[in-house]
Design a protein around this motif. Structure first.
Motif, PDB file in Angstrom:
ATOM      1  N   MET A  97       0.163   7.494   0.980  1.00 49.36           N
ATOM      2  CA  MET A  97      -0.887   6.393   0.745  1.00 49.36           C
ATOM      3  C   MET A  97      -2.110   7.110   0.318  1.00 49.36           C
ATOM      4  O   MET A  97      -2.751   6.151  -0.455  1.00 49.36           O
ATOM      5  N   THR A 119       5.279  -0.759   3.813  1.00 51.05           N
ATOM      6  CA  THR A 119       5.418   0.308   3.355  1.00 51.05           C
ATOM      7  C   THR A 119       5.294  -0.130   1.721  1.00 51.05           C
ATOM      8  O   THR A 119       4.497   0.034   0.783  1.00 51.05           O
ATOM      9  N   ARG A 126      -3.289  -0.707  -1.993  1.00 48.78           N
ATOM     10  CA  ARG A 126      -4.148   0.117  -1.553  1.00 48.78           C
ATOM     11  C   ARG A 126      -4.574   0.910  -2.993  1.00 48.78           C
ATOM     12  O   ARG A 126      -5.885   0.976  -2.791  1.00 48.78           O
ATOM     13  N   HIS A 188      -4.311  -0.807   6.438  1.00 45.33           N
ATOM     14  CA  HIS A 188      -3.862   0.284   5.519  1.00 45.33           C
ATOM     15  C   HIS A 188      -4.074  -0.022   4.464  1.00 45.33           C
ATOM     16  O   HIS A 188      -4.005   0.986   3.517  1.00 45.33           O
TER      17      HIS A 188
END
Length: 312
Positions: A97, A119, A126, A188
């Motif tokens: 990540m 996922t 991101r 995230h």
């Protein structure tokens, strides 16, 4: 001393897959409770406090209860439920990540395994947010189709049990737009607003295709498919399990098969576009029981075991 791994909830879909992936390994010992002791609170508490790494394959409330049972500070936890994916103090178990994420997982005592759908979404979003190609407040919509094993035992029973002929071939769900994965995606991925998330199940056992459509007119000036592909490739360069298709590879595809990477811990990302219309399509293909669940848990386990071995 060989590290001891205890899988709490080892008879569920994820737990069984983790067991299968750990079979034959000599660098660890899997602690297993007898069938009549698996749900016994005392037996579980003893196992949870006498292992090096506990992997929780439980419903959310049961996972929280299991964590509360652990009093031994040396026990490390990988939680495969969604109970702690946005909780403070828990490290998100997606090694690719961000820079340094593998090291954070290796040293952590509490790791939350990512959800299957997040996922793919986080992997696509991101890097673009971090590189400034996608505004943090961009209105994102995520579409994803998973194999029925994503529902766990209920999905498997519906499609493989005695009433399998009555199972729907395709079903879109989460119509209230309040799926529990949406906050995880936003946090995230670095978004300031939850994405609209539209999940679905198909009549096949496992595998995910996840897509995110973008309009270049809503992106910063000059951002196009080439910029996006370059950013993704740079972010995941050198990683073992994440592959970004080149422009030529993407253009050669006529369809995306969700089952392409079944049985692996790999994640395939691609960028498609219609430059004339200013449209870009991001895609992620992976195994919902691999990189989306059990494979990811074993990957995180291996990072932890390396750290444990180095400390002994």
């Amino acid at each position: 001393m060989i590290p001891i791994v205890y899988i709490d909830g080892d008879q569920g879909t994820t737990g069984l897959q983790i067991h299968a992936r750990l079979q034959g390994r000599t660098d660890l010992r899997v602690l297993t409770l007898r069938a009549d002791r698996r749900k016994h609170p005392g037996a579980r508490a003893e196992a949870l406090n006498h292992c090096d790494v506990a992997i929780l394959c439980l419903p959310d409330d049961a996972a929280r209860e299991a964590v509360a049972m652990i009093h031994n500070p040396a026990v490390r936890v990988i939680d495969a439920s969604s109970a702690h994916r946005t909780a403070p103090g828990w490290v998100y178990g997606f090694p690719e990540m961000a820079a340094g994420q593998s090291e954070r997982i290796a040293q952590a005592t509490r790791v939350s395994n990512p959800g299957c759908y997040p996922t793919g979404a986080v992997a696509l979003l991101r890097p673009l947010v971090e590189s400034g190609l996608l505004p943090r407040d961009h209105p994102v919509t995520v579409h994803a189709v998973s194999g029925y094993s994503g529902r766990g035992r209920a999905g498997v029973e519906e499609h493989e049990g005695p009433n399998a002929t009555q199972a729907l071939p395709f079903q879109v769900y989460g119509l209230g737009l309040s799926h529990k994965h949406a906050p995880e995606m936003a946090l995230h991925a670095g978004l300031t607003h939850r994405p609209v998330f539209v999940p679905a199940y198909g009549a096949y056992r496992q595998g995910i295709v996840l897509t995110i459509a973008l309009h270049t007119r809503l992106l910063p000036q000059g951002v196009d498919a080439r910029c996006i592909r370059t950013a993704l490739a740079a972010h995941f360069d050198g990683t073992r399990h994440v592959r970004v298709l080149t422009a030529a590879q993407s253009q050669s595809l006529e369809r995306l098969d969700p089952q392409t990477l079944n049985g692996t811990n790999d994640l395939q990302l691609a960028v498609f576009d219609n430059a004339a219309q200013g449209q870009v399509l991001l895609s992620a293909v992976f195994d919902n029981l691999g990189k989306g669940a059990s494979g990811a848990a074993v990957q995180n386990l291996d990072l932890m075991l390396e750290a444990i071995s180095a400390s002994r």
